[in-house]
Design a protein around this motif. Structure first.
Motif, PDB file in Angstrom:
ATOM      1  N   ILE A 174       0.848  -1.209   0.000  1.00  0.00           N
ATOM      2  CA  ILE A 174       0.000   0.000   0.000  1.00  0.00           C
ATOM      3  C   ILE A 174       0.877   1.250   0.000  1.00  0.00           C
ATOM      4  N   PHE A 175       1.790   1.337   0.940  1.00  0.00           N
ATOM      5  CA  PHE A 175       2.767   2.417   0.955  1.00  0.00           C
ATOM      6  C   PHE A 175       4.078   1.910   0.342  1.00  0.00           C
ATOM      7  N   PRO A 176       4.914   2.825  -0.115  1.00  0.00           N
ATOM      8  CA  PRO A 176       6.230   2.397  -0.611  1.00  0.00           C
ATOM      9  C   PRO A 176       6.998   1.614   0.449  1.00  0.00           C
ATOM     10  N   ALA A 177       7.826   0.713  -0.002  1.00  0.00           N
ATOM     11  CA  ALA A 177       8.516  -0.215   0.900  1.00  0.00           C
ATOM     12  C   ALA A 177       9.339   0.512   1.955  1.00  0.00           C
ATOM     13  N   LYS A 178       9.985   1.622   1.583  1.00  0.00           N
ATOM     14  CA  LYS A 178      10.858   2.322   2.514  1.00  0.00           C
ATOM     15  C   LYS A 178      10.094   3.062   3.607  1.00  0.00           C
ATOM     16  N   THR A 179       8.799   3.137   3.467  1.00  0.00           N
ATOM     17  CA  THR A 179       8.009   3.887   4.455  1.00  0.00           C
ATOM     18  C   THR A 179       7.979   3.171   5.801  1.00  0.00           C
ATOM     19  N   HIS A 180       7.933   1.857   5.796  1.00  0.00           N
ATOM     20  CA  HIS A 180       7.781   1.068   7.031  1.00  0.00           C
ATOM     21  C   HIS A 180       8.883   1.380   8.053  1.00  0.00           C
ATOM     22  N   GLY A 181       8.453   1.652   9.299  1.00  0.00           N
ATOM     23  CA  GLY A 181       9.396   1.906  10.378  1.00  0.00           C
ATOM     24  C   GLY A 181       9.869   3.344  10.501  1.00  0.00           C
ATOM     25  N   HIS A 182       9.611   4.178   9.513  1.00  0.00           N
ATOM     26  CA  HIS A 182      10.039   5.579   9.587  1.00  0.00           C
ATOM     27  C   HIS A 182       9.016   6.413  10.386  1.00  0.00           C
ATOM     28  N   ASN A 183       9.512   7.532  10.899  1.00  0.00           N
ATOM     29  CA  ASN A 183       8.611   8.469  11.564  1.00  0.00           C
ATOM     30  C   ASN A 183       7.734   9.162  10.525  1.00  0.00           C
ATOM     31  N   MET A 184       6.503   9.417  10.938  1.00  0.00           N
ATOM     32  CA  MET A 184       5.522  10.022  10.023  1.00  0.00           C
ATOM     33  C   MET A 184       5.725  11.532   9.922  1.00  0.00           C
ATOM     34  N   ALA A 185       5.710  12.044   8.707  1.00  0.00           N
ATOM     35  CA  ALA A 185       5.715  13.494   8.486  1.00  0.00           C
ATOM     36  C   ALA A 185       4.295  14.031   8.639  1.00  0.00           C
ATOM     37  N   CYS A 186       4.189  15.355   8.851  1.00  0.00           N
ATOM     38  CA  CYS A 186       2.866  15.988   8.950  1.00  0.00           C
ATOM     39  C   CYS A 186       3.007  17.472   8.646  1.00  0.00           C
ATOM     40  N   SER A 187       1.896  18.110   8.374  1.00  0.00           N
ATOM     41  CA  SER A 187       1.872  19.556   8.128  1.00  0.00           C
ATOM     42  C   SER A 187       0.537  20.123   8.593  1.00  0.00           C
ATOM     43  N   VAL A 188       0.583  21.346   9.085  1.00  0.00           N
ATOM     44  CA  VAL A 188      -0.632  22.060   9.481  1.00  0.00           C
ATOM     45  C   VAL A 188      -0.947  23.067   8.384  1.00  0.00           C
ATOM     46  N   CYS A 189      -2.181  23.026   7.885  1.00  0.00           N
ATOM     47  CA  CYS A 189      -2.565  23.794   6.702  1.00  0.00           C
ATOM     48  C   CYS A 189      -3.728  24.731   7.024  1.00  0.00           C
ATOM     49  N   LEU A 190      -3.812  25.798   6.250  1.00  0.00           N
ATOM     50  CA  LEU A 190      -4.879  26.786   6.403  1.00  0.00           C
ATOM     51  C   LEU A 190      -5.586  26.941   5.066  1.00  0.00           C
ATOM     52  N   ALA A 191      -6.892  26.646   5.064  1.00  0.00           N
ATOM     53  CA  ALA A 191      -7.680  26.712   3.829  1.00  0.00           C
ATOM     54  C   ALA A 191      -8.641  27.893   3.889  1.00  0.00           C
ATOM     55  N   PRO A 192      -8.851  28.600   2.764  1.00  0.00           N
ATOM     56  CA  PRO A 192      -9.764  29.744   2.749  1.00  0.00           C
ATOM     57  C   PRO A 192     -11.230  29.318   2.672  1.00  0.00           C
ATOM     58  N   ARG A 193     -11.613  28.512   3.639  1.00  0.00           N
ATOM     59  CA  ARG A 193     -12.993  28.034   3.722  1.00  0.00           C
ATOM     60  C   ARG A 193     -13.406  28.026   5.190  1.00  0.00           C
ATOM     61  N   SER A 194     -14.628  27.674   5.489  1.00  0.00           N
ATOM     62  CA  SER A 194     -15.145  27.865   6.846  1.00  0.00           C
ATOM     63  C   SER A 194     -15.182  26.593   7.683  1.00  0.00           C
ATOM     64  N   THR A 195     -15.118  25.422   7.089  1.00  0.00           N
ATOM     65  CA  THR A 195     -15.193  24.187   7.869  1.00  0.00           C
ATOM     66  C   THR A 195     -14.493  23.060   7.132  1.00  0.00           C
ATOM     67  N   GLN A 196     -14.125  22.016   7.881  1.00  0.00           N
ATOM     68  CA  GLN A 196     -13.490  20.851   7.275  1.00  0.00           C
ATOM     69  C   GLN A 196     -13.960  19.595   8.000  1.00  0.00           C
ATOM     70  N   ILE A 197     -14.005  18.503   7.260  1.00  0.00           N
ATOM     71  CA  ILE A 197     -14.409  17.219   7.821  1.00  0.00           C
ATOM     72  C   ILE A 197     -13.505  16.121   7.256  1.00  0.00           C
ATOM     73  N   MET A 198     -13.375  15.047   8.025  1.00  0.00           N
ATOM     74  CA  MET A 198     -12.710  13.848   7.535  1.00  0.00           C
ATOM     75  C   MET A 198     -13.785  12.773   7.373  1.00  0.00           C
ATOM     76  N   ILE A 199     -13.882  12.230   6.162  1.00  0.00           N
ATOM     77  CA  ILE A 199     -14.896  11.215   5.882  1.00  0.00           C
ATOM     78  C   ILE A 199     -14.202   9.861   5.781  1.00  0.00           C
ATOM     79  N   PRO A 200     -14.435   8.962   6.724  1.00  0.00           N
ATOM     80  CA  PRO A 200     -13.828   7.625   6.645  1.00  0.00           C
ATOM     81  C   PRO A 200     -14.529   6.766   5.607  1.00  0.00           C
ATOM     82  N   GLY A 201     -13.760   5.909   4.965  1.00  0.00           N
ATOM     83  CA  GLY A 201     -14.330   4.992   3.986  1.00  0.00           C
ATOM     84  C   GLY A 201     -14.650   5.617   2.643  1.00  0.00           C
ATOM     85  N   LYS A 202     -14.246   6.862   2.403  1.00  0.00           N
ATOM     86  CA  LYS A 202     -14.518   7.537   1.124  1.00  0.00           C
ATOM     87  C   LYS A 202     -13.222   8.093   0.537  1.00  0.00           C
TER      88      LYS A 202
END
Length: 284
Positions: A174-202
């Protein structure tokens, strides 16, 4: 022969106070004087007429001047440049913003601004002996700022936080082979909209919503400490030089458990047992 005149006769002749004398003198008054007296009212009327005519003419001249001045003012206003006009500019409409964490990536979508990037972290989920701590994953920045601190390293005074590691396993493909065991990257983002949702399974957003990113649901292992479920980008970044499974805040794929006899979900199908669940983050 000499003519003699009595003095009394002379006196009668030159006595103008007598009525006969006045009558005789009145016959000698010129007729022009009599006509002038009778023409006075006519002259006065003529003078009054000229005065009225002059006043009307003066008013007409001033009216024409006023009309010319008004026309000149209008012409000057029309010829002024547009920049000199007083224009009421309405204030710009209020623009709302919403923030979200993009788990698994160092950057944001093209429609959002990057606030900061960092690495995922959380309480230990790889040890049965460590039961405390938080349940939320955090996106820690690379450049922390410290306040007061104590470095006695007494375990009873702290709640530890660990780097979040991908346990994606190469054989899952599913992920590239080298991904396993590494620390996860992340970023905090700002969108010019009023709300956000995370939809599981979609993988797609509802009509009218903007897709920020799509990925896979991930959390701690089923038999370890519970952690929140996050949506990790389908093309993850990782922190180089950190490939070492340490048992910290681990991240495993989330799959449906369809065995109803043991409390599994009853919507199988369309859900499939042990199939990795997708997710999408949407904003509006």
């Amino acid at each position: 022969m000499s003519i003699t005149t009595d003095e009394s006769d002379n006196a009668r002749i030159w006595d103008t106070s007598s009525s006969s004398t006045r009558k005789s003198f009145s016959r000698f008054r010129p007729s022009c004087f009599r006509d002038a007296y009778s023409a006075v009212p006519i002259v006065i009327s003529i003078l009054a007429l000229f005065l009225v005519i002059g006043t009307i003419f003066g008013v007409a001249v001033r009216w024409n001047q006023m009309q010319a001045e008004i026309a000149e003012l209008k012409s000057n206003q029309q010829t002024q440049p547009a920049t000199s006009k007083q224009v009421d500019v309405p204030p710009p409409p209020f623009q709302p913003f919403v923030s979200y964490v993009r788990w698994g990536r160092k950057t944001c979508s093209s429609s959002s601004d990057l606030v900061y990037s960092g690495f995922g972290a959380g309480s230990s989920s790889g040890s049965q002996n460590l039961k405390g701590g938080g349940v939320e994953y955090l996106c820690l920045p690379f450049d922390p700022e410290w306040n007061k601190y104590d470095m006695k390293n007494d375990s009873y005074a702290y709640s530890w936080i660990y780097a979040a590691e991908y346990l994606s396993y190469e054989e899952l493909n599913i992920f590239p082979a080298k991904t396993h065991g590494h620390n996860m990257a992340c970023s905090v983002c700002l969108a010019p909209r009023s709300t956000q949702i995370m939809i599981p399974g979609k993988r797609s957003c509802p009509l009218g919503w903007t897709s920020e990113y799509e990925g896979y649901l991930m959390t701690s292992y089923v038999t370890t400490n519970k952690m929140s479920i996050v949506c990790v980008d389908k093309e993850p970044d990782y922190i180089g030089g950190t490939q070492n499974v340490t048992g910290g805040a681990q991240l495993f794929f989330v799959s449906p458990f369809c065995n109803e006899q043991f409390g599994g979900i009853s919507h199988c199908p369309p859900y499939v047992n042990a199939r990795e669940l997708t997710c999408v983050v949407c904003s509006k």
